[in-house]
Design a protein around this motif. Structure first.
Motif, short mmCIF file in Angstrom:
data_model
loop_
_atom_site.label_atom_id
_atom_site.label_comp_id
_atom_site.label_asym_id
_atom_site.label_seq_id
_atom_site.Cartn_x
_atom_site.Cartn_y
_atom_site.Cartn_z
N THR A 1 -23.38 -4.32 30.05
CA THR A 1 -22.18 -5.20 30.55
C THR A 1 -20.94 -4.56 30.17
O THR A 1 -20.01 -4.84 30.86
CB THR A 1 -22.48 -6.49 29.50
N SER A 2 -20.70 -3.83 29.11
CA SER A 2 -19.46 -3.30 28.80
C SER A 2 -18.86 -2.14 29.75
O SER A 2 -17.89 -2.12 30.07
CB SER A 2 -19.32 -2.60 27.57
N VAL A 3 -20.16 -1.52 30.50
CA VAL A 3 -19.54 -0.54 31.44
C VAL A 3 -18.93 -1.21 32.50
O VAL A 3 -18.14 -0.71 33.31
CB VAL A 3 -21.03 0.18 31.62
N VAL A 4 -19.91 -2.12 32.79
CA VAL A 4 -19.44 -2.93 34.18
C VAL A 4 -18.08 -3.57 33.89
O VAL A 4 -16.89 -3.55 34.66
CB VAL A 4 -20.42 -4.20 34.54
N VAL A 5 -17.72 -4.24 32.71
CA VAL A 5 -16.58 -4.89 32.38
C VAL A 5 -15.40 -3.79 32.22
O VAL A 5 -14.13 -4.01 32.49
CB VAL A 5 -16.64 -5.70 31.23
N GLY A 6 -15.68 -2.63 31.85
CA GLY A 6 -14.88 -1.54 31.49
C GLY A 6 -14.18 -1.09 32.71
O GLY A 6 -13.09 -0.46 32.66
N GLY A 7 -14.81 -1.45 34.09
CA GLY A 7 -14.06 -1.17 35.17
C GLY A 7 -12.65 -1.98 35.40
O GLY A 7 -11.85 -1.28 35.89
N VAL A 8 -12.92 -3.13 34.75
CA VAL A 8 -11.52 -3.82 34.69
C VAL A 8 -10.57 -3.14 33.92
O VAL A 8 -9.51 -3.24 34.44
CB VAL A 8 -11.84 -5.37 34.35
N THR A 9 -11.11 -2.93 32.75
CA THR A 9 -10.01 -2.27 31.80
C THR A 9 -9.24 -0.93 32.32
O THR A 9 -8.12 -0.76 32.15
CB THR A 9 -10.79 -2.25 30.46
#
Length: 398
Positions: free
Chosen positions: A129-137
């Motif tokens: 999940t953090s890899v996917v959300v990390g795209g936003v950051t």
């Protein structure tokens, strides 16, 4: 971590850049298309609304498709509408492409989150999940400033072309790495999933997520006037603050991905409390440049780390709603992203000053603590009623 998960993160990077880049392009768009700046600003609002509405609708629309087909469809539509937006001479068409792009983005997010989680072992779900959300950051750190720079150098249309081009490698990798198998859910399963998503504890978790994101974007949207009119920093510091917030966000999702699976309840509770304290501290010390610079980075880390943990909780609580759980998590994220800036604007418009969005963020976090506490109370009550149903959750919650 499967390489395909990183491809999903790359696609989310392109989409996150598109969602936020207009903040640096509205003046050029307004001048080029002969509309007012508020009208150009509506392009961002249209995208946010499309994300909120589109996530569950697009998840239902594509629920019986193979995940690879759904991801490629949404990503190709997203890329195509940016090409159309770059070519259009009219505001109406551009507005329509923003709505269509948001719907495609919402559909992609909903499927991508579920796909990433399904490709890894249970103990690595938060990291996926953090890899996917990390795209936003990363979009906040690199994509949005790059879009603004392209707009300054070659006009706002070049930023739209860049978003479309960045999507191409993700299309290629997804086509090669995501399995083409159909999800197990049958058409009649949609009702079952909707009933599962109506559980009070899950709804409280979604509400907590929306409140946390509302607090985050309420404060983040007014960093520029806070820095220049309250803190007294030069306007040149604003990009630095935005970059620090983005860097903090990236650190937050990275840490969350490595910690949440082992101690989800402790991590989430600590994040909620720390965010509340942090926004309060920033509101009280906003005149101090050192405190403002440091807390902007810290709050970015806490906000996205806690947000990632809450998304993971949604998947834990909605294990029997595999198709729609990602869409509801996406909608909750974007409800906060849409309402937070509005609440902050109301506070400023009421004459409470440019510090007031921070106090609104504090209030939203107090409400988030309340909903999280209520959810915990439901968990304890459920454990007393059905002790045979909780060992798996308790075993993972540390």
């Amino acid at each position: 971590m499967p390489f395909a998960v990183y491809a999903l993160g790359l696609a989310v990077f392109a989409q996150g850049t598109s969602e936020f880049m207009l903040s640096g392009l509205v003046t050029d768009i307004a001048a080029d298309l002969h509309v007012s700046i508020p009208a150009a600003g509506l392009l961002t609002s249209a995208f946010a609304i499309g994300m909120v509405v589109g996530a569950p609708l697009m998840a239902l629309f594509s629920r019986n498709w193979p995940r690879r087909r759904a991801l490629l469809f949404f990503l190709c539509v997203f890329s195509a509408v940016h090409v159309l937006g770059a070519l259009t001479p009219g505001y109406g068409v551009l507005l329509a492409t923003r709505v269509a792009g948001a719907l495609a983005n919402a559909g992609f997010w909903a499927v991508a989150l579920v796909t990433a989680v399904s490709m890894v072992a249970p103990e690595a779900r938060a990291r996926a999940t953090s890899v996917v959300v990390g795209g936003v950051t990363i979009a906040c750190v690199a994509g949005v400033p790059a879009g603004a720079a392209l707009g300054e150098q070659w006009g706002w249309r070049s930023a739209f072309w860049a978003v479309a081009l960045v999507s191409v490698p993700a299309v290629v990798v997804i086509a090669r790495t995501i399995p083409g198998t159909r999800p197990k859910a049958a058409p009649a399963r949609a009702r079952v999933e909707l009933r599962a998503l109506a559980r009070p504890r899950l709804l409280l978790t979604l509400l907590t997520s929306a409140l946390v994101q509302g607090a985050t974007f309420c404060a983040f949207s007014y960093v520029e006037p806070l820095a220049t009119r309250v803190t007294g920093l030069d306007a040149g510091w604003v990009p630095v603050l935005l970059a620090l917030f983005g860097l903090g966000s990236f650190v937050g999702v990275t840490v969350a991905g490595r910690v949440v699976d082992a101690r989800p309840r402790a991590f989430t509770a600590a994040g909620l409390v720390a965010l509340t304290v942090g926004w309060t501290g920033l509101a009280l010390s906003a005149e101090n440049p050192f405190a403002t610079v440091a807390l902007v980075a810290v709050q970015g880390m806490l906000a996205f780390g806690t947000g990632t943990a809450l998304i993971s909780w949604v998947f834990r609580l909605a294990a029997d709603a595999p198709t729609l759980s990602g869409s509801f998590a996406t909608s909750a994220f974007n409800v906060g992203g849409a309402l937070g800036p509005w609440f902050g604007g109301l506070a400023i418009g009421a004459g409470f000053g440019f510090r007031s969005p921070l106090w609104v963020s504090v209030l939203l976090m107090v409400l988030a603590l309340g909903t999280a506490w209520a959810s915990l109370g439901m968990r304890r009550a459920a454990g007393r009623r059905s002790p045979d149903r909780v060992p798996a959750v308790r075993e993972q919650s540390g």
